[in-house]
Design a protein around this motif. Structure first.
Motif, short mmCIF file in Angstrom:
data_model
loop_
_atom_site.label_atom_id
_atom_site.label_comp_id
_atom_site.label_asym_id
_atom_site.label_seq_id
_atom_site.Cartn_x
_atom_site.Cartn_y
_atom_site.Cartn_z
N LEU A 180 -7.15 16.31 11.20
CA LEU A 180 -6.28 15.92 10.09
C LEU A 180 -6.90 14.75 9.33
O LEU A 180 -6.91 14.73 8.08
CB LEU A 180 -4.89 15.53 10.64
CG LEU A 180 -3.83 15.21 9.60
CD1 LEU A 180 -3.60 16.37 8.65
CD2 LEU A 180 -2.51 14.83 10.29
N ARG B 97 -15.75 4.88 -0.08
CA ARG B 97 -17.16 5.14 -0.44
C ARG B 97 -18.09 4.72 0.69
O ARG B 97 -18.92 5.50 1.14
CB ARG B 97 -17.50 4.40 -1.75
CG ARG B 97 -18.92 4.61 -2.23
CD ARG B 97 -19.15 3.90 -3.56
NE ARG B 97 -18.27 4.45 -4.59
CZ ARG B 97 -17.41 3.76 -5.32
NH1 ARG B 97 -17.32 2.45 -5.18
NH2 ARG B 97 -16.64 4.35 -6.20
N ARG C 119 -1.80 9.10 8.98
CA ARG C 119 -1.66 8.49 7.65
C ARG C 119 -1.73 6.97 7.74
O ARG C 119 -2.42 6.32 6.96
CB ARG C 119 -0.31 8.91 7.05
CG ARG C 119 0.01 8.23 5.74
CD ARG C 119 1.33 8.71 5.15
NE ARG C 119 1.57 8.10 3.86
CZ ARG C 119 2.57 7.25 3.61
NH1 ARG C 119 3.45 6.94 4.55
NH2 ARG C 119 2.72 6.73 2.41
N LYS D 34 -5.20 5.93 8.35
CA LYS D 34 -6.05 6.04 7.15
C LYS D 34 -5.78 4.88 6.19
O LYS D 34 -6.71 4.21 5.74
CB LYS D 34 -5.80 7.38 6.45
CG LYS D 34 -6.38 7.48 5.04
CD LYS D 34 -7.18 8.72 4.84
CE LYS D 34 -7.71 8.91 3.42
NZ LYS D 34 -8.23 7.74 2.73
N ILE D 35 -4.54 4.62 5.90
CA ILE D 35 -4.22 3.62 4.88
C ILE D 35 -4.43 2.19 5.41
O ILE D 35 -5.19 1.41 4.83
CB ILE D 35 -2.79 3.82 4.35
CG1 ILE D 35 -2.68 5.17 3.64
CG2 ILE D 35 -2.40 2.69 3.40
CD1 ILE D 35 -1.30 5.55 3.19
N MET E 171 -9.81 -0.05 -2.35
CA MET E 171 -9.66 0.99 -1.32
C MET E 171 -10.68 2.10 -1.53
O MET E 171 -11.15 2.72 -0.58
CB MET E 171 -8.24 1.56 -1.35
CG MET E 171 -7.18 0.59 -0.85
SD MET E 171 -7.22 0.31 0.94
CE MET E 171 -6.14 1.64 1.51
N PRO F 188 1.12 13.35 12.31
CA PRO F 188 0.60 13.09 10.96
C PRO F 188 0.94 11.70 10.43
O PRO F 188 0.14 11.10 9.70
CB PRO F 188 1.29 14.16 10.11
CG PRO F 188 1.67 15.24 11.06
CD PRO F 188 1.93 14.58 12.37
N LYS F 189 2.09 11.17 10.78
CA LYS F 189 2.44 9.85 10.26
C LYS F 189 1.53 8.76 10.83
O LYS F 189 1.23 7.77 10.16
CB LYS F 189 3.90 9.52 10.56
CG LYS F 189 4.87 10.15 9.56
CD LYS F 189 6.33 9.82 9.89
CE LYS F 189 7.30 10.64 9.07
NZ LYS F 189 7.36 10.24 7.64
N LEU G 186 0.83 -1.21 0.00
CA LEU G 186 0.00 0.00 0.00
C LEU G 186 0.86 1.26 0.00
O LEU G 186 0.38 2.36 0.22
CB LEU G 186 -0.93 -0.01 1.21
CG LEU G 186 -1.87 -1.23 1.29
CD1 LEU G 186 -2.61 -1.26 2.61
CD2 LEU G 186 -2.86 -1.21 0.13
N GLY G 187 2.15 1.10 -0.22
CA GLY G 187 3.06 2.24 -0.21
C GLY G 187 4.17 2.01 0.78
O GLY G 187 4.15 1.03 1.53
N VAL G 188 5.15 2.90 0.76
CA VAL G 188 6.23 2.79 1.73
C VAL G 188 5.69 3.33 3.05
O VAL G 188 5.54 4.54 3.24
CB VAL G 188 7.46 3.57 1.28
CG1 VAL G 188 8.54 3.48 2.34
CG2 VAL G 188 7.98 3.03 -0.05
N ASP H 196 -9.72 15.89 7.17
CA ASP H 196 -9.20 16.56 5.98
C ASP H 196 -8.71 15.54 4.95
O ASP H 196 -8.96 15.67 3.75
CB ASP H 196 -8.07 17.49 6.40
CG ASP H 196 -8.16 18.84 5.69
OD1 ASP H 196 -9.17 19.10 5.02
OD2 ASP H 196 -7.20 19.63 5.83
N MET H 197 -8.03 14.51 5.44
CA MET H 197 -7.57 13.45 4.53
C MET H 197 -8.74 12.74 3.87
O MET H 197 -8.64 12.27 2.73
CB MET H 197 -6.73 12.42 5.29
CG MET H 197 -5.34 12.86 5.64
SD MET H 197 -4.43 11.48 6.40
CE MET H 197 -2.94 12.33 6.94
N GLU I 264 5.97 3.46 7.18
CA GLU I 264 6.95 3.26 8.25
C GLU I 264 6.23 2.97 9.56
O GLU I 264 5.17 3.52 9.82
CB GLU I 264 7.79 4.53 8.44
CG GLU I 264 8.74 4.80 7.31
CD GLU I 264 9.08 6.27 7.22
OE1 GLU I 264 8.73 7.02 8.14
OE2 GLU I 264 9.68 6.65 6.21
#
Lengths: 622, 622
Positions: free
Chosen positions: B589, B539, B488, B491-492, B534, B484-485, B471-473, B592-593, B475
């Motif tokens: 935050l 949705r 994130r 969220k993911i 995703m 924020p990390k 799903l991305g790099v 907003d995301m 950490e």
């Protein structure tokens, strides 16, 4: 060399002649890979704001992608990036050919050029042996001659050369960088930046093979394309770009006489079918590509046109042809060849000439300005002549070498009405009055009017290609529709297409979404997904956006030239034009979808979601 | 039946006894599939705002997912949804077992129950033959007896029965729905809604096999899990949930005495290892699942506990055990069994009892309220007794059957301090003072405090499981980090985990991201990607958000109970608590995301991007 990337970035300081190699970490590269990923990262991080793009403070980046050099269709490309002298914004262009694969085989993912050489040089990379060499005797030479000289000097005819001709040396603002004499990183004036650095060429010879994580799986994909190319890419494979231009006249898509008119009965004389019949002597291809869409044309009179310079793509057939009112195919072929010789972008060159023709028609330019030349629409000879004058920055050519935006400002008297550009970049050969997705894409692209990052609604309507359904249930949206569904389509399909600028793959190899993810996995071994890849695109687009924001671009610059708010004078689009209120609404909706403010500035939450918090202090408060 | 779904939705009007079958279109289903996709769509579209969740206007939805019934681990589940009587918000819960697969094999993707039967009924589905049958003589029976009766009546011992016990009939606000006597759709009080409709059970027998698009590929995946389960799911396979609870005391994660304390030296007496040693008589599994994590326990004194009712999961070991200060494993097993018999959620039941115990300790409840019972923390017998009283809504049980929020309001005198719930739903057994991702997840989940949609930071730190890198790099982020990390990551990873509620797959089958996408492809034939999946999650989450917004929930309801803003009285978390400013910041935050306003309301651009423009007029302006 790892699967998917070499981990090595070459940094060449042209002031000091210092050459160093930097390490790219795997997790870094996976976040900022390839073309736009890497280029947007380094330009934003390393350039001072508001520098002169033609000054030594600019940096010029050549970059491969994670699949570059893998034996599969579409992987033979390279990106070139810098702050653009044409737009003053984020600049980036891609070229096909073999040069990118060669750089990867030499063991590098990218090169950053800094500063300016005191006298002309070229860089010679033979695997890990890298040196700057004197290019004084090459300076001023057109590309065929300089490529020959370089190859002779290096004693190897297979050396791949990315270079500029005199147009780049003289810093025509839309000069390009050319590989192998006919693969062109055309847009944004990257060749002018190269010229401003006294850098004539980058010659590469690599001997490593690119390691693959799953060679069998990749071979299977490559085989699929080889076996199916005639089905999935029939027209490209048979004609290259530019077939069925008659249909484009019918729909109104074809730009005619500086995007003004709708009728062009001579269209059949300039289409790719006619190219095939009359002037084509063969087709070329790029590294490992089964599509093989590159034309080679030969003309002997009234001009000599050599096949080594390739042949005109659709963009050129239209920009030098219909958009200048020219139906003389041989003249178009010559103009195309001259653009290569001088290394100037055929789109910007053609549109700048058509702009001048319209000014001429209105008396804003006269024979006094043209050295007595008749610059009327349709005058093929004048068109060819003007290409030469631009390439040499001679006479009126010196003014036009600045691009339509600057030329129009200088000419004044309402010439701006005829300057068809976005952010200073001339509009390519797709009419937003026909396609509203195109309108939005031109307006918001960080590189100005750009057709590569765009969706070309006609490819998505009335039927949406099945491959895009991997990105969700997407419905075809009528061409003229400018509502939320069109904006959504632009965001999703546009980002997927822009992924090519990150992977540094070709838009013309018709891989499905699933296949493309599979290619990346097979080469790199990353257990990646379309979700991750799409986020990489959002990340890079956001960094490019911040770059432009820092340069002073505002939401007002995300706009179209006046021409598209008027209908064409005739033909299919004689009653329809882009509605500015609809454009504004679509633009704001797009900003919101991107997580940008209504001024078009990326929000903190967007930076956080994309894991680019470091970019926050690059945003100028407005 | 198509690959991936039957295309048939069964609608049962209990007022009129009308049974009808509606068609689900393929493109509809791909947008709104399975559990949350379908449930959020229908609840938002079909429920009037502010209805009484226990009135006939509420609708109760049973739903399978696109892979339900396919022979692969994790596919045996079903969702149950309705407006929640516990929270007044969007309600949804999932259960394992065989019932979901059976419904699919009968040829239905979902059932919507409307209205209220005039007297108790159950629904009998035998393939496409569907009938409502009298359940008057079943009413009041605990689940074992009613399942037996139903099976005898239908003359088939293999009929799968989803049902409620007396707790559901009496509308305990956190009553659950139970399949096969021990697979539980536990949260949100779906059993109370079922009870309010006079619906005792849904009995299903299906004879079709679920068609697969790529059976060989699916078989390969299933084989992989069978062969690797002992590596990738060793603890679950060996112990089920609840191993290493001693470590949880060390880290502070284990809730002890109503989330108040940090010490519980008796922890080893209630862990899954001890369950295995002392009371376990076997392990059970769900349809086609190689993980087989379901305990079966047997106790003969001082209580009889029958293995047919399964055994306590981690959530139950903690909620009935440490969180009530109880270390008597047999008592916990009995409490678990009673919860099944009555069909009440073990988490909410346990937390409500621990709440009552703390009230009792503070004199807010006295022996007068408890019918003379000593309701001190640690009193195992009282704990078991209270479960019974709640299940029967007897004495203090009638008050506690309303859940901590309503009970605290009634008790008053500061009892709210001890009510550990979010939006009225009792907090499960993971402490947000240890894990900030958990804190955010509890606060913003549409179903109130929910551990299934959550990220459990401890699973992501110090090492992030490799599978999520698709799903991305990503950490790993320290547990206490609330920056924020972390947002994130929530969220993911949170969205990826919530995908299970859409696919109606199990969180405990450790498929990688790539494998899970492959499973969906192999079953359905959709050329789908993680990107599309995703977006389906975004949705559905957005629709659930709008549902809650319409019910009057505001950003203020996305908050934690007071307990978590104080440290524990002892142990690892005696100096740390959730910082409300950090929580507020993280929450905003996250909004907003998500493309929500700072009031937590989905924006028009978000609806447009998710292609749910129709939901715009469901949003109440606030």
């Amino acid at each position: 060399m790892e699967n998917g990337f070499t981990g090595k970035l070459l940094r060449v300081n042209l002031n000091t002649e210092k050459i160093s190699v930097e390490t790219l970490e795997k997790t870094f590269y996976r976040r900022y890979f390839g073309g736009r990923g890497l280029i947007s990262y380094y330009l934003l991080k390393e350039l001072e704001p508001k520098i002169n793009p033609l000054g030594p403070e600019n940096k010029l980046i050549f970059a491969c992608g994670p699949v570059t050099g893998a034996p599969v269709s579409g992987s033979g490309r390279n990106s070139v990036g810098a702050k653009s002298p044409l737009t003053g914004a984020y600049g980036e262009a891609e070229a096909g050919g073999y040069w990118g694969a060669e750089l990867k085989r030499a063991g590098f993912d990218a090169i950053i050029f800094e500063g300016k050489a005191s006298s002309p040089v070229y860089l010679w990379i033979k695997d890990q042996k890298v040196e700057l060499r004197d290019a004084s005797r090459l300076w001023g030479h057109e590309i065929r001659k300089s490529q020959e000289t370089i190859r002779n000097e290096l004693g190897d005819k297979r050396v791949k050369v990315a270079q500029i001709g005199p147009g780049g040396e003289k810093q025509v603002r839309y000069a390009c960088v050319i590989n192998d004499m006919h693969h062109v990183a055309g847009r944004c004036g990257m060749g002018a930046v190269m010229g401003s650095k006294n850098l004539k060429a980058v010659a590469v010879k690599g001997s490593k093979s690119v390691p693959l994580r799953k060679p069998k799986r990749l071979a299977k994909l490559a085989r699929w394309m080889a076996q199916n190319v005639d089905n999935v890419a029939h027209a490209l494979h048979t004609y290259g770009t530019g077939d069925e231009m008659d249909v484009m006249v019918e729909t109104g898509n074809l730009p005619i006489r500086n995007f003004r008119d709708g009728d062009f009965p001579e269209v059949d004389q300039i289409s790719a079918e006619t190219v095939k019949e009359q002037v084509r002597v063969g087709m070329g291809t790029c590294f490992a590509c089964a599509v093989a869409c590159k034309k080679k044309v030969k003309v002997t009179e009234p001009w000599n046109v050599y096949p080594e310079y390739g042949g005109p793509e659709y963009e050129t057939l239209a920009s030098m042809g219909s958009n200048c009112g020219v139906s003389d195919l041989k003249a178009i072929c010559k103009a195309n060849e001259l653009c290569q010789r001088y290394s100037i972008d055929t789109i910007s060159t053609g549109v700048t000439i058509s702009f001048a023709m319209e000014c001429y028609e209105h008396g804003l330019l006269t024979k006094e300005d043209t050295d007595g030349m008749d610059l009327s629409f349709g005058n093929a000879e004048s068109m060819v002549k003007m290409v030469e004058m631009i390439g040499e920055k001679r006479g009126l050519g010196a003014l036009l070498a600045e691009g339509t935006k600057r030329a129009a400002e200088q000419i004044g008297n309402g010439a701006e009405e005829f300057a068809v550009h976005v952010k200073g970049q001339e509009v390519p050969m797709h009419d937003p009055r026909l396609k509203r997705g195109e309108a939005l894409g031109y307006a918001v692209s960080p590189t100005g009017a750009d057709h590569v990052h765009n969706i070309h609604d006609t490819f998505l309507y009335p039927a949406l290609p099945k491959k895009y359904n991997s990105l969700g249930v997407l419905e075809p949206v009528p061409l003229e529709d400018f509502g939320p569904k069109k904006v959504r389509l632009y965001k999703i399909v546009g980002e997927w297409r822009t992924l090519n600028n990150f992977l540094v793959m070709c838009l013309f190899t018709p891989w499905s979404v699933v296949q493309k993810v599979e290619i990346v996995r097979s080469v790199t071994g990353w257990n990646t997904t379309a979700f991750e890849l799409m986020k990489v695109v959002e990340r890079g687009n956001t960094l490019a956006r911040i770059f432009n924001n820092r340069e002073g671009f505002t939401e007002k610059d995300d706009w179209l030239p006046p021409r598209f708010f008027q209908p064409k004078t005739s033909g299919a689009l004689d009653k329809t034009s882009v509605n500015p209120h609809e454009l504004q609404k679509a633009k704001l909706l797009y900003y919101d979808m991107m997580g940008w403010t209504e001024k078009g500035i990326p929000k903190q939450s967007t930076l956080a979601e994309l894991d680019i918090g470091w970019a926050a202090d690059k945003i100028s408060v407005q």
